[in-house]
Write an enzyme that holds these catalytic residues in place. Structure first.
Site, PDB file in Angstrom:
ATOM      1  CD  GLU A 171      -2.918   0.812   2.411  1.00 30.15           C
ATOM      2  OE1 GLU A 171      -3.193   1.962   3.017  1.00 30.15           O
ATOM      3  OE2 GLU A 171      -3.302  -0.226   2.780  1.00 30.15           O
ATOM      4  CG  ASP A 173      -1.543   4.596   2.975  1.00 31.96           C
ATOM      5  OD1 ASP A 173      -2.262   4.073   2.041  1.00 31.96           O
ATOM      6  OD2 ASP A 173      -1.879   4.077   4.136  1.00 31.96           O
ATOM      7  CD  GLU A 175      -5.155   7.502   5.852  1.00 32.36           C
ATOM      8  OE1 GLU A 175      -6.024   6.524   5.714  1.00 32.36           O
ATOM      9  OE2 GLU A 175      -4.173   7.386   6.442  1.00 32.36           O
ATOM     10  CG  HIS A 188      -1.127   9.715   7.593  1.00 36.30           C
ATOM     11  ND1 HIS A 188      -0.641   9.788   9.057  1.00 36.30           N
ATOM     12  CD2 HIS A 188      -0.893   8.499   7.166  1.00 36.30           C
ATOM     13  CE1 HIS A 188      -0.370   8.506   9.299  1.00 36.30           C
ATOM     14  NE2 HIS A 188      -0.643   7.594   8.101  1.00 36.30           N
ATOM     15  CB  THR A 189       3.012  10.076   3.414  1.00 34.18           C
ATOM     16  OG1 THR A 189       4.099  10.229   4.082  1.00 34.18           O
ATOM     17  CG2 THR A 189       2.449  11.345   2.671  1.00 34.18           C
ATOM     18  CG  ASN A 190       2.020   4.033   6.556  1.00 39.08           C
ATOM     19  OD1 ASN A 190       3.235   3.938   6.504  1.00 39.08           O
ATOM     20  ND2 ASN A 190       1.347   3.722   7.675  1.00 39.08           N
ATOM     21  NE  ARG A 199       8.711   0.382   5.897  1.00 43.93           N
ATOM     22  CZ  ARG A 199       8.270  -0.979   5.523  1.00 43.93           C
ATOM     23  NH1 ARG A 199       7.101  -0.851   4.815  1.00 43.93           N
ATOM     24  NH2 ARG A 199       9.110  -1.955   5.696  1.00 43.93           N
ATOM     25  CD  GLU A 200       2.787   5.221  10.698  1.00 47.32           C
ATOM     26  OE1 GLU A 200       3.876   5.058  11.298  1.00 47.32           O
ATOM     27  OE2 GLU A 200       1.975   4.497  11.127  1.00 47.32           O
ATOM     28  CD1 TRP A 265      -8.984   7.365  13.691  1.00 48.90           C
ATOM     29  CD2 TRP A 265      -7.276   8.207  12.914  1.00 48.90           C
ATOM     30  NE1 TRP A 265      -9.068   6.999  12.248  1.00 48.90           N
ATOM     31  CE2 TRP A 265      -7.939   7.637  11.935  1.00 48.90           C
ATOM     32  CE3 TRP A 265      -6.011   9.159  12.627  1.00 48.90           C
ATOM     33  CZ2 TRP A 265      -7.387   7.780  10.586  1.00 48.90           C
ATOM     34  CZ3 TRP A 265      -5.770   9.118  11.545  1.00 48.90           C
ATOM     35  CH2 TRP A 265      -6.310   8.522  10.343  1.00 48.90           C
ATOM     36  N   GLY A 269      -5.849  13.506  17.765  1.00 48.36           N
ATOM     37  CA  GLY A 269      -5.909  12.352  18.663  1.00 48.36           C
ATOM     38  C   GLY A 269      -7.394  11.806  18.832  1.00 48.36           C
ATOM     39  NE  ARG A 347       5.286   3.928  15.422  1.00 49.41           N
ATOM     40  CZ  ARG A 347       4.937   4.031  13.887  1.00 49.41           C
ATOM     41  NH1 ARG A 347       5.176   5.582  13.338  1.00 49.41           N
ATOM     42  NH2 ARG A 347       4.048   3.361  13.465  1.00 49.41           N
TER      43      ARG A 347
END
Length: 362
Positions: A171, A173, A175, A188-190, A199-200, A265, A269, A347
């Site tokens: 995928e 992304d 968003e 937002h990319t991934n 992998r944001e 979310w 958040g 993280r």
């Protein structure tokens, strides 16, 4: 056998056989050519390998029916041209959204309008909506213009992405996370490979994405994935298989887009909820372009290891960022990046992912 496909200003297709490029400048339209020297398909669905003629061209061709009597023609630079070797080609799709996409959900909330030039998705308290591409792709350069939900878009997400199916899916992304009026959208990319994402990278934009249409592009080739906005690269994910990082290269993917409620979310958040008094929320799409290898019946339209070398359309297959593009990307990341998983040591307390090095990921 070589073929040449030409589109005139009305997007009618002219198919010529055995065409030889010469170098004399000219300005003649194919519609003025002798009718026995070409085949015209006025309803052809704008799918072909093509590039925009940068110069004037002069063509000499044999009669497409008798293959005997030569004719000499002059073409305007507004034509699209391709010399196509049968069995090895890239498909470039421009234009009609009816031909490229199908509405998949939303019970009438998604619409294709203006004779296929515009697509809109809407969201209300009952449901969102979505669409997907009719084709699957295995590598390509995908462009779409979007105008995002205006006003108070908090809680909404407009997703635009490439994806395969299954638990080990790939995928890529985009968003767009809505926000309160006056506060910026978050892009937002991934990247997922073999079912693994996380992998944001997230960005603010340097313009109001709700005021007008802007172009969001994904370049995906065997070496890298480049995310771009209005031609400016914002992120590059390189193939790092040499150090054990999986890379999307074997699973064909469709294009998907949806507008949906994610107020648990999406905005701060989940602290800011969707204001349904502002519904329906609407995002708009136009000017889709896919210069890509189509996957169908277990085979790619790019039958060789690389797209046909006769076409500048295939340049994306080995494209990388030049020094100017790298500087532009650095500018975006310095000024507008707000999250990068490759710097999130909390993280990843056991160590950052292996691709998070200066030589493999930007």
């Amino acid at each position: 056998m070589n073929w040449v496909l030409l589109f005139d200003d009305n997007c009618c297709l002219y198919i010529f056989n055995r065409v030889q490029l010469l170098t004399e400048p000219s300005s003649r339209s194919p519609s003025t050519f002798p009718h026995d020297t070409y085949y015209k398909t006025p309803t052809y669905p704008r799918h072909s390998l093509h590039f925009h003629a940068q110069n004037y061209f002069h063509f000499s061709s044999l009669n497409s029916h008798s293959m005997a009597s030569p004719s000499t023609w002059n073409l305007s630079p507004k034509l699209f041209l391709v010399s196509l070797l049968l069995g090895s080609f890239v498909v470039a799709s421009v234009g009609n959204l009816y031909q490229d996409f199908e509405i998949t959900w939303g019970d009438g909330r998604a619409k294709i309008l203006n004779n296929g030039e515009l697509l809109t998705l809407s969201l209300d308290k009952t449901s969102g909506s979505g669409f997907q591409s009719k084709n699957e792709y295995l590598f390509g350069k995908i462009d779409m213009q979007l105008k995002l939900v205006p006003g108070n878009s908090a809680g909404t997400v407009t997703a635009y992405y490439l994806s395969s199916q299954g638990p080990t899916h790939d995928e890529i992304d985009f968003e767009f996370l809505g926000n309160l009026s006056g506060d910026p959208y978050i892009l937002h990319t991934n990247v997922f490979s073999q079912g693994k994402g996380n992998r944001e990278q997230q960005f603010y934009l340097w313009f109001d994405p709700t005021a007008d249409f802007h172009t969001y592009s994904i370049l995906w080739n065997p070496q890298r994935i480049i995310f771009s906005v209005d031609g400016t690269p914002i992120r590059e994910f390189k193939n790092s298989e040499s150090i054990g990082v999986s890379y999307p290269k074997n699973q064909p993917m469709r294009i998907y887009s949806s507008l949906w409620n994610a107020d648990d979310w999406a905005t701060r958040g989940g602290l800011v909820k969707t204001d349904w008094s502002q519904a329906p929320f609407t995002a708009s799409y136009r000017n889709f372009n896919a210069d890509a290898c189509i996957w169908s019946s277990g085979a790619s339209s790019c039958s060789s290891t690389t797209p046909s070398s006769t076409s500048t359309s295939g340049q994306w297959y080995s494209q990388e960022l030049d020094s100017t593009s790298q500087e532009r990307m650095k500018w975006v990341q310095k000024n507008y990046m707000i999250y990068n998983y490759c710097t999130d040591t909390k993280r990843f307390p056991q160590g950052l992912p292996p691709e998070c090095t200066a030589t493999t990921l930007s």
